[in-house]
Design a protein around this motif. Sequence first.
Motif, PDB file in Angstrom:
ATOM      1  N   MET A  53       9.690 -18.432  -5.702  1.00 50.86           N
ATOM      2  CA  MET A  53       8.876 -19.230  -6.277  1.00 50.86           C
ATOM      3  C   MET A  53       7.446 -19.756  -5.698  1.00 50.86           C
ATOM      4  SD  MET A  53       9.873 -23.493  -4.626  1.00 50.86           S
ATOM      5  CE  MET A  53       8.818 -24.447  -4.667  1.00 50.86           C
ATOM      6  N   ILE A 119       6.304 -20.144   1.913  1.00 46.51           N
ATOM      7  CA  ILE A 119       5.966 -18.763   2.919  1.00 46.51           C
ATOM      8  C   ILE A 119       5.960 -19.159   4.589  1.00 46.51           C
ATOM      9  CG2 ILE A 119       4.227 -16.861   3.464  1.00 46.51           C
ATOM     10  CD1 ILE A 119       2.989 -17.281   0.791  1.00 46.51           C
ATOM     11  N   TRP A 120       6.754 -17.998   5.115  1.00 54.05           N
ATOM     12  CA  TRP A 120       6.547 -19.212   6.656  1.00 54.05           C
ATOM     13  C   TRP A 120       6.290 -18.153   7.345  1.00 54.05           C
ATOM     14  CZ3 TRP A 120       9.844 -19.047   2.632  1.00 54.05           C
ATOM     15  CH2 TRP A 120      10.155 -20.937   2.050  1.00 54.05           C
TER      16      TRP A 120
ATOM     17  N   LYS B   9      19.362 -22.080  -1.487  1.00 53.80           N
ATOM     18  CA  LYS B   9      18.734 -20.892  -1.040  1.00 53.80           C
ATOM     19  C   LYS B   9      18.358 -21.442   0.500  1.00 53.80           C
ATOM     20  CE  LYS B   9      17.505 -17.765  -4.839  1.00 53.80           C
ATOM     21  NZ  LYS B   9      17.819 -16.636  -4.750  1.00 53.80           N
ATOM     22  N   SER B  53      12.416 -32.525   7.597  1.00 56.26           N
ATOM     23  CA  SER B  53      11.200 -32.748   7.407  1.00 56.26           C
ATOM     24  C   SER B  53      10.795 -31.605   6.358  1.00 56.26           C
ATOM     25  CB  SER B  53      10.307 -32.553   8.394  1.00 56.26           C
ATOM     26  OG  SER B  53      10.836 -30.890   9.349  1.00 56.26           O
ATOM     27  N   ALA B  57      13.634 -27.963  -3.845  1.00 52.07           N
ATOM     28  CA  ALA B  57      13.220 -27.243  -4.711  1.00 52.07           C
ATOM     29  C   ALA B  57      13.886 -26.926  -5.926  1.00 52.07           C
ATOM     30  CB  ALA B  57      12.148 -26.053  -4.897  1.00 52.07           C
ATOM     31  N   GLY B  60      12.152 -23.751  -8.295  1.00 49.51           N
ATOM     32  CA  GLY B  60      11.527 -23.423  -8.506  1.00 49.51           C
ATOM     33  C   GLY B  60       9.986 -24.359  -8.254  1.00 49.51           C
ATOM     34  N   GLN B  61      10.788 -25.555  -8.622  1.00 46.46           N
ATOM     35  CA  GLN B  61       9.411 -26.878  -8.591  1.00 46.46           C
ATOM     36  C   GLN B  61       9.829 -27.898  -7.312  1.00 46.46           C
ATOM     37  OE1 GLN B  61       6.835 -27.169  -9.643  1.00 46.46           O
ATOM     38  NE2 GLN B  61       6.878 -24.746 -10.661  1.00 46.46           N
ATOM     39  N   TYR B  62       9.181 -28.415  -6.513  1.00 49.14           N
ATOM     40  CA  TYR B  62       9.733 -29.334  -5.913  1.00 49.14           C
ATOM     41  C   TYR B  62      10.312 -30.857  -6.465  1.00 49.14           C
ATOM     42  CZ  TYR B  62       7.061 -26.491  -1.894  1.00 49.14           C
ATOM     43  OH  TYR B  62       6.823 -25.338  -1.291  1.00 49.14           O
ATOM     44  N   GLU B  74      19.256 -23.760  -9.749  1.00 45.37           N
ATOM     45  CA  GLU B  74      18.203 -23.001  -8.118  1.00 45.37           C
ATOM     46  C   GLU B  74      18.074 -23.958  -7.706  1.00 45.37           C
ATOM     47  OE1 GLU B  74      17.370 -18.540  -8.444  1.00 45.37           O
ATOM     48  OE2 GLU B  74      15.410 -19.295  -7.153  1.00 45.37           O
ATOM     49  N   ALA B  76      17.445 -24.677  -3.642  1.00 45.07           N
ATOM     50  CA  ALA B  76      16.500 -24.007  -2.558  1.00 45.07           C
ATOM     51  C   ALA B  76      15.907 -25.372  -1.245  1.00 45.07           C
ATOM     52  CB  ALA B  76      15.384 -23.191  -2.971  1.00 45.07           C
ATOM     53  N   ILE B  78      13.478 -25.961   0.935  1.00 41.67           N
ATOM     54  CA  ILE B  78      12.214 -25.168   1.838  1.00 41.67           C
ATOM     55  C   ILE B  78      11.563 -26.452   2.961  1.00 41.67           C
ATOM     56  CG2 ILE B  78       9.508 -24.953   0.914  1.00 41.67           C
ATOM     57  CD1 ILE B  78      12.167 -23.737  -0.918  1.00 41.67           C
ATOM     58  N   PRO B  79      11.907 -25.547   4.115  1.00 44.28           N
ATOM     59  CA  PRO B  79      11.230 -26.508   5.495  1.00 44.28           C
ATOM     60  C   PRO B  79       9.812 -25.808   5.084  1.00 44.28           C
ATOM     61  CG  PRO B  79      12.848 -24.101   6.186  1.00 44.28           C
ATOM     62  CD  PRO B  79      12.680 -24.295   4.058  1.00 44.28           C
ATOM     63  N   PRO B  80       8.791 -26.074   6.342  1.00 43.01           N
ATOM     64  CA  PRO B  80       7.131 -26.657   5.673  1.00 43.01           C
ATOM     65  C   PRO B  80       7.323 -25.753   6.020  1.00 43.01           C
ATOM     66  CG  PRO B  80       8.686 -28.466   7.632  1.00 43.01           C
ATOM     67  CD  PRO B  80       9.099 -27.412   7.289  1.00 43.01           C
ATOM     68  N   VAL B  81       6.023 -25.461   5.317  1.00 46.03           N
ATOM     69  CA  VAL B  81       5.557 -23.942   5.075  1.00 46.03           C
ATOM     70  C   VAL B  81       4.313 -23.762   5.742  1.00 46.03           C
ATOM     71  CG1 VAL B  81       6.303 -23.914   2.146  1.00 46.03           C
ATOM     72  CG2 VAL B  81       3.820 -25.084   3.432  1.00 46.03           C
TER      73      VAL B  81
END
Lengths: 148, 84
Positions: A53, A119-120, B9, B53, B57, B60-62, B74, B76, B78-81
């Motif tokens: 992603m 990315i983190w 994920k 918060s 995804a 691969g898309q929000y 798939e 996932a 995604i915590p705040p990046v």
Amino acid sequence: MIDLTHEPIDTAQLLARVGDRRAGAIVLFVGVTREFTDDRQTAHLEYECYPEMAQTKLEELVSQVRERWEVCDIALVHRLGRVDLGEASVAIAVSSAHRKTAFEAGQWLIDRLKEQVPIWKCENWADGRQEWVHPGLESPSHPARDES
Amino acid sequence: MDPMHVSVKCFALARQLVGAEKIDLELGDDATVLILKQTLAGQYPQMEPLLNSSMIAVDGQYVSDAFRLSPSHEIACIPPVSGG
């Protein structure tokens, strides 16, 4: 060129990648590991990503830059794994005919990367504690913090 | 209603909180992202503040809370990046 790598970032190579006879300006942004955030001392950072992603999102952002600005070329590298103090975690090079375009496009790209790309970073503080950085997450052990 | 099995994920603090890179969940066959988040929060209460918060995804898309999931997606968390 977009790359996610565990190797140190070679900024000279990045500059060479965006070299172009149409260009009158090349802007290079390098994000590096800062030792102090307010009064807290960092020993090193660790980065992880959602590889597929992150690659897709970066490609989308680079496409959007090309739609919005007349850039000649763009190269972007983000490092993963351990990054020591002073080392580069991210580098973006943009070439364009005139400098204003390269500055604007480069700033837009790093700002969007920080908002959107999965990315983190994990702070490895000098006192031995580890802390994932999740901006906006309200928790005593993970206070909201400013941009790097 | 047949159950739907999905795996999610997890990254960064989410991975740390659940102790795994991927978690398997059973959802209803018409489950949305909102139901996924509620199920995750129910089974992993320690994730709730982070989930509030985080984005989800899919492929691969929000996606938004109303997005309807399927077993082939798939998924996932995604915590705040914090790249850069």
